[in-house]
Structures are given as structure tokens and as C-alpha cells.
Design an enzyme around this catalytic site. Structure first.
Site, PDB file in Angstrom:
ATOM      1  N   HIS A 186       0.860  -1.185   0.000  1.00 44.06           N
ATOM      2  CA  HIS A 186       0.000   0.000   0.000  1.00 44.06           C
ATOM      3  C   HIS A 186       0.896   1.236   0.000  1.00 44.06           C
ATOM      4  O   HIS A 186       1.580   1.535   0.979  1.00 44.06           O
ATOM      5  CB  HIS A 186      -0.936  -0.003   1.214  1.00 44.06           C
ATOM      6  N   ARG A 240      -2.824   4.539  -3.004  1.00 48.55           N
ATOM      7  CA  ARG A 240      -2.702   3.291  -2.259  1.00 48.55           C
ATOM      8  C   ARG A 240      -2.359   2.113  -3.180  1.00 48.55           C
ATOM      9  O   ARG A 240      -1.730   1.146  -2.765  1.00 48.55           O
ATOM     10  CB  ARG A 240      -4.060   3.073  -1.567  1.00 48.55           C
ATOM     11  N   ASN A 259      -3.633  -5.464  -1.976  1.00 44.12           N
ATOM     12  CA  ASN A 259      -4.081  -6.326  -0.882  1.00 44.12           C
ATOM     13  C   ASN A 259      -5.530  -6.788  -1.056  1.00 44.12           C
ATOM     14  O   ASN A 259      -6.172  -7.203  -0.108  1.00 44.12           O
ATOM     15  CB  ASN A 259      -3.895  -5.619   0.462  1.00 44.12           C
ATOM     16  N   SER A 313       0.099   0.260   7.528  1.00 50.68           N
ATOM     17  CA  SER A 313      -0.139   1.222   8.594  1.00 50.68           C
ATOM     18  C   SER A 313      -1.489   1.901   8.348  1.00 50.68           C
ATOM     19  O   SER A 313      -1.931   1.955   7.205  1.00 50.68           O
ATOM     20  CB  SER A 313       0.986   2.257   8.664  1.00 50.68           C
ATOM     21  N   TYR A 368     -14.581  -5.506   9.693  1.00 49.99           N
ATOM     22  CA  TYR A 368     -14.693  -5.309   8.260  1.00 49.99           C
ATOM     23  C   TYR A 368     -14.045  -6.489   7.557  1.00 49.99           C
ATOM     24  O   TYR A 368     -12.906  -6.844   7.862  1.00 49.99           O
ATOM     25  CB  TYR A 368     -13.987  -4.001   7.879  1.00 49.99           C
ATOM     26  N   GLU A 390      -0.407  -3.791  11.352  1.00 53.39           N
ATOM     27  CA  GLU A 390      -0.751  -2.379  11.189  1.00 53.39           C
ATOM     28  C   GLU A 390       0.150  -1.630  12.156  1.00 53.39           C
ATOM     29  O   GLU A 390      -0.041  -1.684  13.379  1.00 53.39           O
ATOM     30  CB  GLU A 390      -2.233  -2.122  11.497  1.00 53.39           C
TER      31      GLU A 390
HETATM   32 ZN   LIG Z   1      -2.317  -1.168   4.080  1.00 52.90          ZN
END
Ligand SMILES: [Zn+2]
Ligand SMILES: *[C@@H]1O[C@H](CO)[C@@H](O)[C@H](O)[C@H]1NC(C)=O
Ligand SMILES: *[C@@H]1O[C@H](CO)[C@@H](O)[C@H](O)[C@H]1NC(C)=O
Length: 429
Positions: A186, A240, A259, A313, A368, A390
Site C-alpha cells: 500500500h 494506495r 491487498n 499502517s 470489516y 498495522e
Molecule cells: Zn495497508
């Protein structure tokens, strides 16, 4: 004529500088703080319905950060209020904050250069792609007996996707477990690549944990999406995705969410079929060279690959499968206990102003579900311990979107503590 040309170029450059971040005019970022799992799920629905861009996933009673486009601003605010979800405007003039962050980053970069004192990479300024790429080549040249540089492919725009193989036995001792760290899929998550380059530093340049070299073979891929990563430095801070333009994914809306592109329940939930969406799953599983590279590494080193970490992150979370429906894998007990062991060792060396880590199944933590993620694919393929990290972030002041560069080294150090804990747990299995 010549002077005219120069003036023209100068004007163009000036225009480019001023235009930076203008695409975010009218966007608002919100801190959202759900107090129940039901509210958390409502936020997840808003994300899909209004293409709300999640910068940091909220969890129950832990604030997250979302970006909202002007066209849906009122609808999102109304939905938050109707569901009595606690929220506050985080930044109403995003361009101004990004301009300030640029100034801080530029200053830190100059300071870091003045101070570099023999260190190969800065850990107090963000690392751009060419700098990381030079570093990987340099390490491979300097430590030929320990390190091999591999360039399996170029990115869509032609940048080399490279990883290092680090081994005291040239990957030939097949009893050794393989550990694979991947960063930068990302693009905008700038704190991710330095955690992987720091692992290289701690294995090769300053090895204070000799067992980690003796007992394991390592694969370290700091920037799996170099095109997107570079684009966030030069063009769109919040980019992203990859930068590919294939099939219906036209030049108007390039890029695929790396992702969401893995062949795991592909494009069934938490993804979009719209190429303009930030969670666009692509035209097919593994449409992207950037995800095919990761897939091929996983398969090349099965069944020796025991631990896979994909660095994202932010939010201070360690998340494990399955991410499409919240069910647990048959290895859930080990996933949880090793996850907790990693989080505890990170928290021990973390800073008081960083939140402590949350560990759990990704759907149960962030409320989610999303298909096509790297962590799920690696686990499905047979990697017993597969996690999404994360990494930490701070939402206050200048740190709203971009952790102040003064914290890069801290995050690198504490994340390494987590990696060490995970590796040592494998050694005991
Ligand atoms: Zn990410
Ligand atoms: C979005 O809504 C917030 C809160 O109501 C408001 O402060 C902001 O100005 C709105 N932005 C736009 C572009 O309408
Ligand atoms: C190596 O790491 C140790 C422990 O973090 C540190 O004390 C030492 O200064 C480092 N040495 C070099 C040469 O970076």
C-alpha cells in the site's frame, strides 16, 4: 527564444508545486470512535457504500481515521449521526496539512543528510524508492557470503522489484525455517518499508541476535509496489494502489489494490469492481506483477516458510486469518499466541504516546471483511503463521497522516522486537 523556454519551464515547475495536493480540496478527514461492534460494522458498510477511504481502521472503543470525498460528505456525516457513532472532524483543510507535512519532511531529509555519519539509510527521514533500491544493491555487494539480491520482475512502470535472501548457509540447509517480510504494497503507508530495511540492518549490519541468523533463512522485500510508492512521493500523497492500466482499468483510473488482488475468495467482499475505487480488486486474481512476485516467493519456499508478515499502517494491530468472514483457521491457537507474544515484546519497548497493540482475527478486530489479502493467501497456501501488521500512527498535529519522521527509527526498533519474538516462537515449535 531560449529565455522564453526557461521562463516557461520555471512557470511549469511552479505550477506543479502549487498544484500538489490540490486533488484533496474539499476532502475532510474524520476521527471515528465506535463504542460497539454494531457501530463498527456500520462504519464498514459506509466504507463500501460511499467509498470512504480508511486511513486507520477503528476498533471497538479505539478511534480510527477516515477520509471522505466532498460529494458524499453530508451523507456520511448523516449516517454517523443516525447511528450515534462518535466522530469529530480531524482535518477540514487537508491540502494545508499535507503542505505542512511536506515542509517537515523536506527539513528532516536535509537534517538527516547532515547527520548520516556512516549509516547507510536514514531512519529519521522517509526513504524514497531509489534510496532503498541502492541500499539493497549495496548490501548485497558488501556481504556476498550472507546476502543475495534477487530481482524477479519489474513493476508495471518498469521499476525493479527486488528482495534480499539472507542466509548463513546459502538457503541450502533445508531444516531451517524461512521467514518472509514484505512491505510497501500500500503505497501511502510510508512507515512500512523502513521496518523491513531495519530488519536487513539488524541481520546484516548490526547483528545483535545471532540465533536469528543461525536458525533461520530470511526473505526481505521492502517495497513490493515501487510504482505506487514513488507516486505518493511525487504526485498523490494518498495513493494506495499499483499503477497498472490493463483491461477495463483504463488510463483514467489506473491501479489495483494489491491487498485485494490475491487468489483468496477474490473479489467477493470488501472489494470493488470499479477501477476508480481504492479497493479495486483488479481484472483477475494476480492481475498485478507486484502480487505475483509475492505469490511466487511463497510457493518457492513452502513448506519451509513458517512466518510471513505483510507490513501496513496504521493502527497498532497484529491481524490474522481469515479476513473474508472472520472464521478461524485450524491453526488459530498458534496464530493467536504467537501474535500476542510479538505484540507484548513490541509494547515493552514502545513509547508511552503510542497505543498498545491489539491482536486478533482481522474481521473480529476491525469489523470489516475483505477478500484477496496477502495474509490470507499465504496462510491458505500453507504458511502456518501469517499476519498483517498495522504499524503505529498518531493522529494529532502534524502526525495526522504521516508519522513524524522523528518516530521512524522507534517504529523500526520496536517492530524488530516483534519479529524477533515471532521467530523465536517458531524455533520452539
Ligand atoms: Zn495497508
Ligand atoms: C463536511 O462536513 C463537515 C461536518 O459537517 C463540515 O465541517 C465540512 O465543511 C464539510 N465539507 C464539505 C466539503 O462539505
Ligand atoms: C548495534 O546495536 C546495538 C544495540 O541496539 C547498539 O547499542 C550499537 O550501538 C549498534 N552498533 C552499531 C555499529 O550500529
Amino acid at each position: 527564444m531560449f529565455i522564453m523556454k526557461i521562463v516557461g519551464i520555471v512557470l511549469l515547475l511552479a505550477a506543479a508545486v502549487c498544484a500538489k495536493h490540490e486533488e484533496y480540496n474539499g476532502w475532510t478527514s474524520y476521527a471515528v470512535n465506535p463504542s460497539t461492534f454494531e457501530q463498527l460494522k456500520v462504519i464498514g458498510q459506509l466504507v463500501d457504500q460511499y467509498e470512504v477511504d480508511v486511513f486507520s481502521y477503528p476498533t471497538v472503543q479505539r478511534e480510527g481515521l477516515v477520509l471522505v470525498r466532498p460529494e458524499v460528505n453530508d451523507s456520511v456525516v448523516k449516517a454517523l449521526e443516525e447511528n450515534q457513532i462518535s466522530y469529530s472532524v480531524h482535518v477540514s483543510d487537508i491540502k494545508a496539512v499535507l503542505d505542512q507535512e511536506d515542509a517537515v519532511n523536506a527539513r528532516r531529509k536535509v537534517e538527516a543528510r547532515g547527520r548520516s555519519g556512516g549509516r547507510s539509510l536514514p531512519y529519521d527521514a522517509y526513504q524514497e524508492f531509489p534510496v532503498i533500491d541502492d541500499y539493497l544493491q549495496d548490501i548485497a555487494r558488501r556481504y556476498p557470503n550472507l546476502v543475495k539480491l534477487v530481482t524477479p520482475a519489474n513493476s508495471f512502470e518498469g521499476r525493479p522489484i527486488r528482495y534480499l535472501k539472507i542466509s548463513t548457509t546459502n538457503f541450502e540447509d533445508t531444516r531451517k525455517p524461512v521467514i518472509f517480510l514484505e512491505g510497501g504494497i500500500h503505497a501511502r503507508e510510508w512507515i512500512s518499508p523502513p521496518t523491513v530495511t531495519w530488519a536487513i540492518h539488524k541481520l546484516v549490519e548490526n547483528n545483535t541476535e545471532p540465533d536469528l541468523l543461525r536458525d533461520f533463512d530470511w526473505i526481505l522485500l521492502p517495497v513490493s509496489n515501487p510504482d505506487g510508492y514513488q507516486f505518493t512521493h511525487t504526485n498523490s500523497r494518498f495513493w494506495r494502489k499499483t499503477r497498472s492500466t490493463v483491461g477495463q482499468n483504463t488510463a483514467r483510473c489506473p491501479g489495483v489494490d494489491g491487498n485485494r488482488n490475491y487468489d483468496f475468495q477474490w473479489n467477493t467482499v470488501g472489494t470493488s469492481s470499479n477501477p476508480c475505487s481504492d479497493t479495486y480488486a483488479g481484472t483477475a486474481p494476480f492481475s498485478e506483477i507486484e502480487t505475483r512476485v509475492v505469490r511466487d516467493i511463497i510457493h518457492e519456499y513452502l513448506p519451509r516458510m513458517k512466518l510471513f508478515l505483510t507490513m501496513h499502517s496504521y493502527g497498532s494491530m497484529i491481524l490474522y486469518p481469515w479476513g473474508h468472514d472472520g472464521s478461524l483457521s485450524s491453526n488459530a491457537f498458534a496464530l493467536h499466541t504467537v501474535g500476542v507474544a510479538m505484540a507484548e515484546d513490541i509494547d515493552k519497548v514502545s513509547l508511552p504516546n503510542f497505543p498498545s497493540y491489539t491482536v486478533g482475527n482481522s474481521v473480529l478486530v476491525i469489523g470489516y471483511a475483505a477478500a484477496g489479502a496477502a495474509e490470507d493467501y499465504a496462510h491458505l497456501a500453507g504458511v502456518p503463521l501469517s499476519y498483517t501488521y498495522e504499524l503505529p500512527g498518531l493522529r494529532s498535529g502534524l502526525n495526522g497522516f504521516n508519522l513524524d519522521p522523528i518516530y521512524i527509527q522507534q517504529v523500526a526498533i520496536e517492530t524488530w522486537a516483534g519479529i524477533v519474538a515471532g521467530a523465536r516462537r517458531i524455533a520452539q515449535m
